[in-house]
Write a protein that holds these residues in place. Structure first.
Motif, mmCIF file in Angstrom:
data_model
loop_
_atom_site.group_PDB
_atom_site.id
_atom_site.type_symbol
_atom_site.label_atom_id
_atom_site.label_comp_id
_atom_site.label_asym_id
_atom_site.label_seq_id
_atom_site.Cartn_x
_atom_site.Cartn_y
_atom_site.Cartn_z
ATOM 1 N N GLY A 112 -0.704 5.723 -4.575
ATOM 2 C CA GLY A 112 -0.127 6.968 -4.658
ATOM 3 C C GLY A 112 0.266 7.608 -4.969
ATOM 4 O O GLY A 112 0.633 9.051 -4.694
ATOM 5 N N ARG A 113 2.231 6.832 -6.124
ATOM 6 C CA ARG A 113 3.242 8.038 -6.165
ATOM 7 C C ARG A 113 3.113 7.635 -7.710
ATOM 8 O O ARG A 113 2.670 7.313 -7.858
ATOM 9 C CB ARG A 113 4.483 6.098 -5.239
ATOM 10 C CG ARG A 113 4.055 5.532 -3.936
ATOM 11 C CD ARG A 113 4.970 4.838 -3.352
ATOM 12 N NE ARG A 113 6.322 4.651 -4.854
ATOM 13 C CZ ARG A 113 8.040 3.976 -4.296
ATOM 14 N NH1 ARG A 113 6.918 2.685 -3.249
ATOM 15 N NH2 ARG A 113 8.021 3.466 -4.087
ATOM 16 N N LEU A 114 4.424 8.273 -7.275
ATOM 17 C CA LEU A 114 4.765 9.387 -8.767
ATOM 18 C C LEU A 114 6.038 8.548 -10.164
ATOM 19 O O LEU A 114 5.927 8.281 -10.241
ATOM 20 C CB LEU A 114 4.949 10.797 -9.116
ATOM 21 C CG LEU A 114 3.276 11.394 -9.193
ATOM 22 C CD1 LEU A 114 2.818 11.745 -7.664
ATOM 23 C CD2 LEU A 114 3.767 12.518 -8.566
ATOM 24 N N ASP A 115 6.402 7.427 -8.800
ATOM 25 C CA ASP A 115 7.695 6.542 -9.268
ATOM 26 C C ASP A 115 7.378 5.458 -9.381
ATOM 27 O O ASP A 115 8.598 4.608 -9.788
ATOM 28 C CB ASP A 115 9.090 7.260 -8.146
ATOM 29 C CG ASP A 115 8.348 5.896 -7.228
ATOM 30 O OD1 ASP A 115 6.994 5.768 -7.185
ATOM 31 O OD2 ASP A 115 9.328 6.453 -5.878
ATOM 32 N N LEU A 116 6.449 4.687 -9.859
ATOM 33 C CA LEU A 116 6.142 3.316 -9.942
ATOM 34 C C LEU A 116 6.356 3.396 -11.618
ATOM 35 O O LEU A 116 4.990 3.603 -12.175
ATOM 36 C CB LEU A 116 5.191 1.988 -9.258
ATOM 37 C CG LEU A 116 5.730 2.490 -7.288
ATOM 38 C CD1 LEU A 116 4.625 2.097 -6.918
ATOM 39 C CD2 LEU A 116 6.933 1.582 -7.581
#
Length: 281
Positions: A112-116
């Motif tokens: 659910g992360r946008l930075d990986l």
């Protein structure tokens, strides 16, 4: 219309939402906008979506921008109506699609992360993953009693144009063998449906019966297109374009004679139509 380069999407959207709220103001709003409800707006939503598609097909960027704005207005308008009734707001609409995009793209939004970093998948793998996640979500909703257990044809949603939905329903039934493997039986079925329509017409059975029979004809025609590998919507768009060309030929030919369309008889216009046809229009 151009906007300052410094205008952010947030500013532009905030202004649009404020304009919509003012148009719906019970005291100072617009009479037409105040008279609308979700049902009355539904046809406009479909119309605007098709106008976006037409602008894309024409490669007209300016028209596409304008038509996308008209389509966005329909979304904002429906959300405004819902919020007035104590339902969802525009923010709920945007948040829901954001959450769905994150859920359905786990190879991009890991955990659910946008930075990986993304996980490399092919377009085909992404499409298959989307369908798998969607099926799991539906199964969970069914298990929780939020939705009824889907029937076999429920996989084809209502979010398609009528022609496309008919095509997809026929293909879905074909997955379990309920399908012809040759276009000739479909042609025979089409002739049968045409005969039934003519009988309904001859017996004066009324509009409901005629609509029912005509629906069968259109459904069968779509099936015929699918059987021969023709996109029914593209075929219809081609027929529309042909009609416009030939009717335009009639209008121009009459104009050269100093006549208008309203002055010409049906026989005259049909003769010119055949002329356009002979010229390959």
């Amino acid at each position: 219309m151009s906007v300052p380069a410094s205008t952010t999407p947030e500013q532009a959207l905030t202004e649009l939402l404020a304009i919509m709220a003012r148009l719906r103001d019970p005291v100072q709003g617009c009479a037409w906008d105040l008279a609308q409800d979700m049902q009355s707006l539904a046809p406009y939503t479909i119309e605007e979506a098709y106008e976006v598609v037409e602008a894309i097909a024409q490669g007209d960027a300016q028209a596409q921008c304008e038509e996308l704005g008209d389509l966005l207005l329909q979304i904002v308008f429906q959300a405004q109506l819902a919020s007035e009734q104590g339902g969802f707001r525009f923010a709920d609409v945007a948040a829901a699609i954001s959450a769905k995009l994150i859920r359905r793209h786990p190879h991009i939004f890991r955990d659910g992360r946008l930075d990986l970093p993304r996980i490399e998948l092919t377009p085909e793998q992404v499409s298959a993953q989307w369908d798998e996640i969607k099926a799991v979500e539906k199964a969970i909703s069914a298990a929780q009693g939020k939705v009824a257990t889907p029937a076999f044809l429920d996989k084809v949603g209502a979010g398609h144009s009528p022609l496309r939905r008919a095509e997809k329903l026929q293909a879905r039934a074909g997955e379990v063998g309920y399908d012809w493997q040759d276009p000739r039986p479909v042609l025979a079925k089409l002739r049968e449906e045409l005969d039934e329509f003519e009988q309904a017409l001859d017996h004066g059975l009324g509009q409901d019966a005629l609509q029912d029979e005509l629906g069968d004809i259109l459904f069968c025609t779509t099936n015929l297109a699918r059987q021969v590998g023709v996109d029914s919507e593209q075929a219809l768009l081609g027929g529309i374009a042909k009609f416009r060309r030939r009717f335009g030929y009639i209008e121009q030919a009459l104009g050269k004679r100093g006549e208008s369309l309203s002055d010409a008889s049906l026989a005259e216009m049909e003769a010119l139509w055949q002329g356009a046809k002979r010229e390959g229009m």
